[in-house]
Write a protein that holds these residues in place. Structure first.
Motif, PDB file in Angstrom:
ATOM      1  N   ASN A 157       0.815  -1.228   0.000  1.00  0.00           N
ATOM      2  CA  ASN A 157       0.000   0.000   0.000  1.00  0.00           C
ATOM      3  C   ASN A 157       0.845   1.274   0.000  1.00  0.00           C
ATOM      4  O   ASN A 157       0.377   2.330   0.424  1.00  0.00           O
ATOM      5  N   PHE A 158       2.085   1.181  -0.509  1.00  0.00           N
ATOM      6  CA  PHE A 158       2.938   2.360  -0.642  1.00  0.00           C
ATOM      7  C   PHE A 158       2.860   2.898  -2.066  1.00  0.00           C
ATOM      8  O   PHE A 158       2.894   2.127  -3.037  1.00  0.00           O
ATOM      9  N   ILE A 159       2.764   4.203  -2.186  1.00  0.00           N
ATOM     10  CA  ILE A 159       2.903   4.859  -3.468  1.00  0.00           C
ATOM     11  C   ILE A 159       4.305   5.468  -3.515  1.00  0.00           C
ATOM     12  O   ILE A 159       4.740   6.103  -2.543  1.00  0.00           O
ATOM     13  N   HIS A 160       5.028   5.251  -4.621  1.00  0.00           N
ATOM     14  CA  HIS A 160       6.446   5.628  -4.721  1.00  0.00           C
ATOM     15  C   HIS A 160       6.672   6.645  -5.832  1.00  0.00           C
ATOM     16  O   HIS A 160       6.024   6.585  -6.892  1.00  0.00           O
ATOM     17  N   TYR A 200       3.907   2.941  10.272  1.00  0.00           N
ATOM     18  CA  TYR A 200       5.051   3.131   9.378  1.00  0.00           C
ATOM     19  C   TYR A 200       4.554   3.746   8.071  1.00  0.00           C
ATOM     20  O   TYR A 200       4.139   3.048   7.151  1.00  0.00           O
ATOM     21  N   LYS A 201       4.590   5.069   7.983  1.00  0.00           N
ATOM     22  CA  LYS A 201       3.983   5.777   6.858  1.00  0.00           C
ATOM     23  C   LYS A 201       4.969   6.117   5.747  1.00  0.00           C
ATOM     24  O   LYS A 201       4.551   6.374   4.613  1.00  0.00           O
ATOM     25  N   THR A 203      11.784   1.773   5.941  1.00  0.00           N
ATOM     26  CA  THR A 203      10.402   2.136   6.249  1.00  0.00           C
ATOM     27  C   THR A 203      10.354   2.603   7.697  1.00  0.00           C
ATOM     28  O   THR A 203      10.851   1.915   8.599  1.00  0.00           O
ATOM     29  N   THR A 204       9.786   3.792   7.928  1.00  0.00           N
ATOM     30  CA  THR A 204       9.928   4.417   9.241  1.00  0.00           C
ATOM     31  C   THR A 204       8.687   5.226   9.597  1.00  0.00           C
ATOM     32  O   THR A 204       7.872   5.583   8.733  1.00  0.00           O
ATOM     33  N   ASP A 205       8.590   5.535  10.901  1.00  0.00           N
ATOM     34  CA  ASP A 205       7.552   6.457  11.381  1.00  0.00           C
ATOM     35  C   ASP A 205       8.146   7.834  11.668  1.00  0.00           C
ATOM     36  O   ASP A 205       7.515   8.667  12.302  1.00  0.00           O
ATOM     37  N   LEU A 206       9.390   8.042  11.184  1.00  0.00           N
ATOM     38  CA  LEU A 206      10.154   9.268  11.427  1.00  0.00           C
ATOM     39  C   LEU A 206      10.499   9.447  12.898  1.00  0.00           C
ATOM     40  O   LEU A 206      10.860  10.540  13.330  1.00  0.00           O
ATOM     41  N   GLY A 207      10.363   8.353  13.662  1.00  0.00           N
ATOM     42  CA  GLY A 207      10.751   8.365  15.060  1.00  0.00           C
ATOM     43  C   GLY A 207      11.799   7.306  15.300  1.00  0.00           C
ATOM     44  O   GLY A 207      12.748   7.141  14.534  1.00  0.00           O
ATOM     45  N   LYS A 208      11.619   6.543  16.358  1.00  0.00           N
ATOM     46  CA  LYS A 208      12.590   5.505  16.699  1.00  0.00           C
ATOM     47  C   LYS A 208      12.319   4.186  16.005  1.00  0.00           C
ATOM     48  O   LYS A 208      13.169   3.307  15.988  1.00  0.00           O
ATOM     49  N   ASN A 209      11.129   4.009  15.443  1.00  0.00           N
ATOM     50  CA  ASN A 209      10.752   2.726  14.872  1.00  0.00           C
ATOM     51  C   ASN A 209      10.983   2.693  13.365  1.00  0.00           C
ATOM     52  O   ASN A 209      10.613   3.632  12.645  1.00  0.00           O
TER      53      ASN A 209
END
Length: 542
Positions: A410-413, A438-439, A467-473
């Motif tokens: 479900n990712f658009i690239h 994970y957006k 692939t990240t949540d822009l945080g620690k994950n």
């Protein structure tokens, strides 16, 4: 046209026969004379214009008489190994000298140089004893003097100055020593010396070459002697004096720095080495090396190496290497390498530059016009390069594309691809349209054009995606992709992208398990997934 044989290097006394050629340029005439001989003519095109037309109605006699009749009394003809030098020398010198001795073990040579016509004192005339490697410049009154440690030899002094004919005199001992013979020095002539000297004296090295050395080089030109060794404190303080820039040594030791004609062996400099001509086989300096001719072998410097002509071997510098042509070997530096043309390898931490490059490997950027090997670095720039390996490749004549795609996670690239005819780089970003933790995704990759046809093509790619949540994950996916594409037009294509993927990260239940999972394993709060994935999209190429 015929030249009859004579003794070795007695070029001027040889008999020649020149037919009724008619009108011919001087350059063509001189080439005809040397076509079947063992020497060439060397001359400055400013003094003798090769394109000037002369009328030749036939000649038979010595080469000297022919040249004297062709050029007139204002020209001088000198024999050196392999060459006859044609010089414009309208003026004449008067050289006088005498011998004196205050010490039985030492001989003092004193003399004076004046203009033959005007009887005026001539300063800055080079006085040379070629076999002893002794050279002096006359002072403002035209006087010179030097000492020699062997008083039992005869001397041949030659006075040389630009626009003047060379003048020589013998100084004979009153009581010669029977059986004492001075060893003759071996000399070579470089017809391109003036061009090399001009480049050398216009560059960085001009700050280390004295005006006396420049005048000496101008007077003596491209005739160089050979010597086993020399030792210098600075360019002006050498075991060969100011004649050092006319001497090619087998071993050269420069405590601070030296200025020599060239090296055939080893040269070591505490701070720097400067050579007018060619260097082989090893040169090392604490700060910098500058070579006016060719470098063959290993050149090492703490800061900077420069070769004004051709390099075949290895240049190693703490900061920067530069050469006109790297015909073979490599350049290795911390900051940068520069070569106008290169067939070797340039390896540096920051930047490589070459107009025509072999291969380039850099920690930051490679720049070239035409690349015959590969470029490896984060950023590669070239007009043409088939094998750029980097994140961003700006190849002027290579394909570039922008692709919009959607995958089964479900990712658009949005992906940018650029590179050469064979290899290219990929830089992309993605957004998860289904939401979740994970957006965001960032992709880097290397691809190859495998099949290319008018309507159909296949590319292969190795891609890593964060692939990240822009945080620690975050979690990482490594993929081998194949991109079959159908070309709708010259610019637009539809493509699919099946991929074999390996994903690893922390065992977070919010992670989407996607694609066809071949194998999955979980251990110590981490997971590994082997899967087959799929994406498809639209590509714009230019």
């Amino acid at each position: 046209m015929q030249i009859l044989p004579a003794n070795a290097q007695d070029y001027m006394t040889r008999n020649i026969t020149v037919g009724n050629i008619g009108q011919v340029t001087i350059g063509q005439l001189l080439k005809k004379i040397t076509a079947r001989s063992d020497f060439n003519f060397a001359y400055n095109n400013k003094a003798i214009t090769a394109d000037s037309v002369v009328l030749i109605s036939g000649y038979r006699g010595t080469l000297y008489d022919f040249l004297a009749g062709l050029f007139g009394p204002d020209y001088e003809f000198k024999e050196v190994p392999g060459y006859v030098i044609l010089r414009h020398a309208p003026n004449k010198l008067i050289l006088t000298a005498e011998l004196d001795s205050d010490d039985p073990g030492e001989l003092i040579v004193k003399g004076h140089v004046s203009d033959a016509l005007f009887k005026t004192n001539i300063p800055q005339v080079s006085i040379v004893e070629k076999d002893l490697l002794i050279a002096q410049l006359t002072d403002q009154q035209g006087n010179f003097s030097f000492k020699i440690s062997n008083p039992n030899i005869s001397l041949l002094l030659t006075a040389s100055k630009e626009n003047y004919r060379d003048t020589s005199i013998y100084l004979l001992q009153d009581v010669p020593v029977v059986g004492l013979k001075l060893k003759k020095r071996r000399y070579k002539y470089d017809p391109d010396e003036s061009k090399k000297r001009a480049k050398l004296e216009q560059g960085f090295s001009r700050f280390f070459i004295t005006s006396r050395q420049k005048i000496q080089a101008l007077n003596l030109g491209g005739l160089f002697a050979y010597s086993p060794y020399q030792v210098s404190l600075t360019p002006g303080l050498s075991s060969h004096g100011i004649y050092n820039s006319q001497v090619i040594n087998h071993l050269s030791i420069n405590l601070i720095g030296g200025y020599t004609a060239g090296i055939q062996g080893v040269e070591l400099g505490g701070v720097f080495n400067i050579d007018r001509n060619n260097v082989s086989f090893f040169q090392a300096a604490g700060v910098f090396n500058i070579v006016g001719g060719n470098m063959k072998g290993i050149q090492m410097a703490g800061i900077y190496n420069q070769v004004l002509n051709n390099t075949s071997g290895v240049q190693i510098a703490g900061i920067y290497n530069q050469t006109n042509n790297l015909s073979s070997g490599m350049q290795l530096s911390m900051i940068g390498n520069v070569a106008d043309t290169s067939r070797g390898l340039q390896l540096t931490g920051l930047i490589n530059y070459s107009k025509v490059a072999g291969s380039q490997l850099s920690g930051v950027i490679n720049i070239a016009k035409n690349v015959h090997g590969f470029q490896f670095g984060p950023v590669n720039i070239a007009d043409s390069s088939d094998y750029p390996i980097g994140l961003i490749n700006f190849v002027k004549n290579g394909p570039k594309s922008l692709a919009l795609s959607y995958d089964d996670a479900n990712f658009i690239h949005l992906d940018f691809r650029s590179g050469g005819r064979i290899l290219y780089g990929l830089l992309g970003a993605g957004l998860n349209t289904a939401g979740g933790t994970y957006k965001y995704a960032l992709e880097l990759g290397l691809g190859a054009h495998m099949i290319s046809d008018h309507r159909f093509s296949v590319d292969g790619e190795l891609v890593t995606r964060l692939t990240t949540d822009l945080g620690k994950n975050s979690y990482q996916t490594y993929s081998l992709k194949f991109l079959p594409a159908y070309h709708l037009s010259h610019h637009f294509s539809l493509f699919a992208a099946p991929a074999f993927g390996f994903t690893s990260g922390s065992d977070n239940p919010k992670i989407n398990r996607f694609g066809w999972v071949i194998h999955q394993e979980t251990e110590n709060n981490s997971f590994n997934i082997y899967s087959v994935d799929l994406a498809f999209g639209l590509l714009y190429r230019w």
